[in-house]
Design an enzyme around this catalytic site. Structure first.
Site, PDB file in Angstrom:
ATOM      1  N   THR A 518       0.877  -1.175   0.000  1.00 45.31           N
ATOM      2  CA  THR A 518       0.000   0.000   0.000  1.00 45.31           C
ATOM      3  C   THR A 518       0.908   1.217   0.000  1.00 45.31           C
ATOM      4  O   THR A 518       0.817   2.095   0.844  1.00 45.31           O
ATOM      5  CB  THR A 518      -0.969  -0.053   1.195  1.00 45.31           C
ATOM      6  OG1 THR A 518      -1.539  -1.377   1.231  1.00 45.31           O
ATOM      7  CG2 THR A 518      -2.107   0.947   1.045  1.00 45.31           C
ATOM      8  N   HIS A 519       1.841   1.213  -0.924  1.00 38.26           N
ATOM      9  CA  HIS A 519       2.796   2.303  -1.072  1.00 38.26           C
ATOM     10  C   HIS A 519       2.568   2.934  -2.437  1.00 38.26           C
ATOM     11  O   HIS A 519       3.375   2.797  -3.346  1.00 38.26           O
ATOM     12  CB  HIS A 519       4.229   1.788  -0.942  1.00 38.26           C
ATOM     13  CG  HIS A 519       4.470   1.022   0.328  1.00 38.26           C
ATOM     14  ND1 HIS A 519       5.479   0.121   0.475  1.00 38.26           N
ATOM     15  CD2 HIS A 519       3.810   1.044   1.503  1.00 38.26           C
ATOM     16  CE1 HIS A 519       5.435  -0.387   1.697  1.00 38.26           C
ATOM     17  NE2 HIS A 519       4.431   0.156   2.334  1.00 38.26           N
ATOM     18  N   THR A 520       1.435   3.584  -2.561  1.00 39.14           N
ATOM     19  CA  THR A 520       1.093   4.259  -3.804  1.00 39.14           C
ATOM     20  C   THR A 520       1.472   5.725  -3.645  1.00 39.14           C
ATOM     21  O   THR A 520       1.378   6.271  -2.540  1.00 39.14           O
ATOM     22  CB  THR A 520      -0.408   4.126  -4.073  1.00 39.14           C
ATOM     23  OG1 THR A 520      -1.138   4.682  -2.969  1.00 39.14           O
ATOM     24  CG2 THR A 520      -0.812   2.660  -4.232  1.00 39.14           C
TER      25      THR A 520
END
Ligand SMILES: Cc1cc2nc3c(=O)[nH]c(=O)nc-3n(C[C@H](O)[C@H](O)[C@H](O)COP(=O)(O)OP(=O)(O)OC[C@H]3O[C@@H](n4cnc5c(N)ncnc54)[C@H](O)[C@@H]3O)c2cc1C
Ligand code: SF4
Lengths: 592, 234
Positions: A518-520
């Site tokens: 969840t590293h957008t």
């Protein structure tokens, strides 16, 4: 009919990590702050109650704490001319929801940034020449330097009680820390977590193979600790249920365990859960926000006036709110015009799987969110990219997250997926398989971006955010190289077997079915020039100066590290600018 | 503008008190408990599945997870009960997914699940189709085949050699296998993993979740058996 509430000095849209930081900083400045959070109220006693919280099915698999996709999701397509379809089930990324946001159920891998990553374009152009950066790759410099941010990295680490060991204290190199990191003004607030057997083996193998392992920085506290706000954390007990769960030990830093207890006691702070913000309202000039419109838990539409609107809704929601509110010109990949939505990026995840000799007892269930071994030899620009011909690097780590049986019972490739052979393989592998994570940077590209979907809508009738994303050759080559290099560690560990499991290989499409990270990042990027950025160096909107946008949406491209250390530092940096400059003289902090 | 949905309601329950703490994830707290034969003093009565489907599920569970030297089989550890329970949860009704149309199942598989079907539909159609195929090919429904035939049929299903009329066979197999493994490994409170059989098999200590005493003992067998959420020990 819309109800109008009493005006507030500040409205925060969303209450996760950045909402908590801004709430604390701006109430300290004496402002009256309201946080509107779409999800439920959440706290340790209610949402981390032992033993009910130790439930892999409820949390990791059915996603009890995540965004309710039945109400709102995003759509995804690979190319600018493709049809986008909804992200119907949780997979590739897991969006947070409720008080604490994703900050309640992250792992706590708490990195800063390698200094050169903040001046990425300049660095590559100077070291490798202007033509090194391929056509269509739109990497940029951040409009801020490591030295400027250093005090704020430190501040966030001290709020979190982060465990680790400095490798560079004011220029002095320290054994056991990261030799490649930028200079720190202070060591970590708590010492490194103890390493388990797997981490010991990776550390030894890495040294033998010529790498420089260091203690992975973990916002999983290692000792009893009281943070600068007076909030207490306890030592992590290696419970092995960190990511996807709230911490029942009060050890993982989250808004709940570091800031919220102080905020909730302040008369000038309020968090209103079940408040879904639909848009930021602008006055007739379109250059000033008057407040926000939200729908409350009873379904009523409410206008909340405010002098200052701070968007703290997480990267994707930040960008969507700007688009829904008409703040900034939407980016068009065909003409190159516009800015909102540009430079979306992700991370290229991969791994080296290591099967140790029979009889090895890793006790895999002894896990933490973030403690272990980390390696930066192939990260950032710490190696010569000249002969390799790609941009970027990867952070490498072995963190034993736990041995949760539904998701963490791997088998060797080629093993049957069911039957007695599968059963005995699972039993055999459980104690002796470990994973070295490769987390690769992803550059920004002209054909990767975010906009509003023309077809699909959420339960409020508003267009969903549309992701146009696919892998590029540069990242496939980067990950291939990193896989090769890190295999040297597996070799040095005398593994029975090892194999590389990269998601990003030549020709591979972005696959939403598998969790990656969840590293957008990007979409509301910071920059020095309003013609190619959405916010200035203080995360202030160029178009509407009483709107600030926090979070990783500000990153012009993604790095190999996990984002939250930088997200937190930027939030504190922006908060200081608001307190010391903006409040005295509301208006643009940087002249366009 | 919007109605609080069932999940929203359940979430409210979650913060209301200990009895409701498991509401979202676990069947037992939501009123109709997953009844084990022990608890009800008789055979489990499926709530969603028909008698024929139930026979299929029990047979399939034993093929996917056979009883062997590594422990009991899928039916004995309650995998059918688990799946039946899940069908009554928001999950079974597809309430955890975005189900707004239009649906485009023809897009690249990398873009994820795109069918207009929820797990309840997938099982109903999938079992019906698969049993029909077994009758046509082997003369009897799956549950009545010999173990070797069942195993071969399951391989045919997995390999995509069987075409179903109204649900992709690969989708059905995917759900069946995934939910079977969930039921095998999840906490027994969800109806499967009876006696914590899978946890004993691999050596997972369950909800102990406190290893301060073992982090500094590298390569040393962990001495304690598993504990479940409800306090069961093995
Ligand atoms: C499983 C998982 C593991 C992770 N592990 C790590 C890690 O180890 N290291 C790391 O650096 N990072 C990690 N991350 C990422 C990290 O959680 C985020 O970077 C961080 O939480 C971002 O902070 P934020 O304030 O931008 O967003 P969040 O903390 O997500 O908060 C945003 C909040 O805004 C709310 N919101 C959104 N839209 C609206 C709206 N319209 N109206 C009202 N409220 C709204 C959301 O409900 C949410 O509560 C992880 C994330 C996940 C999901
Ligand atoms: S691993 Fe440590 S920090 Fe993470 S949830 Fe467990 S006790 Fe908390």
């Amino acid at each position: 009919m819309t109800i109008t509430m009493k005006k507030k000095d500040v409205v925060l849209i969303g209450f996760g990590w950045t909402g908590a930081i801004l709430g604390q900083e701006l109430t300290e400045a004496g402002l009256d702050v309201l946080a509107l959070e779409r999800g439920e109220m959440r706290d340790t006693p209610t949402d981390a109650r032992y033993p009910q919280v130790i439930d892999e099915l409820a949390y990791s698999i059915r996603g009890k704490l995540y965004q309710d996709l039945s109400r709102e999701t995003v759509t995804v397509r690979h190319g600018v001319d493709d049809l986008a379809v909804p992200y119907r089930q949780h997979g590739s990324f897991l969006l947070g929801n409720g008080v604490g946001g994703a900050g309640l159920h992250w792992n706590g891998m708490h990195y800063r940034v390698l200094p050169e990553e903040l001046q990425l374009r300049t660095r590559y152009e100077q070291r490798y020449g202007r033509h090194f950066i391929p056509e269509g790759m739109t990497i940029r410099d951040f409009p801020v330097t490591y030295d400027e941010l250093e005090p704020f990295f430190t501040k966030f680490e001290y709020v979190c009680g982060t465990s680790g060991k400095a490798g560079n204290l004011g220029g002095r190199k320290i054994e056991g820390g990261n030799p490649f990191e930028g200079p720190r003004s202070k060591d970590y607030p708590t010492p490194p977590l103890h390493n388990g057997y797997g981490a010991d083996l990776v550390w030894k193998g890495a040294v033998e193979a010529g790498f420089h392992p260091y203690y992975a920085p973990a916002a999983n506290c290692s000792t009893p600790y009281t943070n600068p706000y007076g909030v207490r954390l306890g030592p992590c007990n290696f419970c092995g249920f960190c990511e996807n769960y709230a911490c029942y030990m009060y050890s993982k830093a989250s808004p709940q365990t570091t800031i919220l207890p102080v905020l909730l006691r302040k008369p000038n702070f309020e968090v209103r859960p079940r408040a879904q913000v639909l848009k930021i309202n602008l006055d007739s000039t379109g250059k000033k926000a008057t407040g926000v419109t939200y729908v409350d838990g009873k379904g009523r539409e409410i206008f909340q006036p405010a002098d200052l609107v701070i968007v703290t809704a997480y990267q994707m929601h930040n960008v969507r709110l700007l688009l829904l509110s008409g703040i900034g010109k939407p980016y068009n990949p065909k003409t190159g015009e516009g800015v909102v939505g540009m430079n979306y990026a992700y991370q290229a995840m991969g791994g080296v799987e290591v099967l140790l000799p029979s009889g090895t007892r890793l006790n895999p269930f002894i896990g933490t969110g973030a403690g272990g071994v980390s390696i930066d030899d192939v990260n950032g620009d710490q190696f010569d990219h000249g002969p390799l011909g790609f941009v970027g690097g990867a952070s490498v780590r072995h963190v034993r997250l736990g041995g949760r049986p539904i998701q963490m019972t791997p088998t060797v490739p080629g093993t049957p997926k069911w039957g007695s052979a599968w059963k005995s393989a699972v039993k055999d592998t459980y104690q002796r398989e470990l994973h070295i994570d490769l987390s690769g940077s992803v550059a920004a590209y002209q054909d990767v971006y975010l906009d509003l979907d023309p077809t699909y809508r959420d339960s409020y009738g508003q267009p969903l955010l549309r992701l146009t994303y696919n892998w590029h050759d540069n990242e496939a080559r980067l990950m291939h190289h990193v896989g090769d290099r890190i295999s040297e560690i597996a070799k040095a560990m005398n593994a029975e077997k090892y194999w590389v499991t990269n998601r990003v290989t030549p020709g591979a499409k972005y696959d939403v079915r598998f969790y990656q990270s969840t590293h957008t990042t990007g979409g509301a990027i910071m920059g020095a020039d309003p013609r190619n950025s959405v916010v200035n160096r203080y995360l202030q909107s160029w178009d509407v100066p009483n709107v600030f946008v926090m979070g990783s949406s500000a990153f012009p491209q993604n790095m190999g590290y996990n984002p939250t250390g930088l997200v937190g530092a930027l939030a504190y940096w922006a908060a200081k600018a608001i307190r010391e400059q903006y409040l005295k003289n509301p208006g643009p902090l940087v002249q366009a | 503008m919007t109605q609080p949905d069932r999940r929203g309601f359940l979430r409210t329950l979650v913060s209301a008190g200990p009895a409701a703490a498991l509401a979202v994830g676990a069947a037992p707290a939501v009123g109709h408990a997953v009844e084990t034969p022990e608890a009800s003093g008789g055979a489990y009565a499926p709530r969603y599945f028909t008698a024929a489907e139930w026979r299929f599920l029990r047979a399939a569970a034993d093929i996917l997870i056979p009883a062997d030297e590594n422990g009991p089989g899928g039916a004995a550890v309650g995998i059918p009960e688990f799946i039946d329970g899940q069908m009554e949860m928001p999950y079974g009704h597809g309430k955890l997914w975005f189900m707004g149309g239009p649906f485009h199942p023809e897009v690249a598989p990398e873009l994820g699940y795109q069918l207009d079907l929820v797990p309840r539909d997938i099982y109903r159609r999938g079992i019906g189709n698969f049993d029909a195929w077994c009758v046509k090919t082997h003369g009897r429904p799956f549950a009545d085949l010999a173990v070797a035939e069942q195993t071969a049929a399951m391989h045919d299903l997995e390999a995509g050699r069987i075409v179903f009329a109204d649900v992709p066979s690969a989708t059905f197999f995917g759900f069946l296998l995934t939910n079977t493994k969930e039921g095998f490994f999840a906490d027994p409170i969800h109806g499967g993993n009876k006696g914590m059989a899978s946890w004993k098999m691999i050596g997972f200590p369950g909800v102990r979740a406190d290893y301060m005493d073992w982090i500094d003992r590298p390569n040393t067998p962990y001495p304690y058996g598993p504990v479940s959420i409800s306090g069961e020990r093995a």
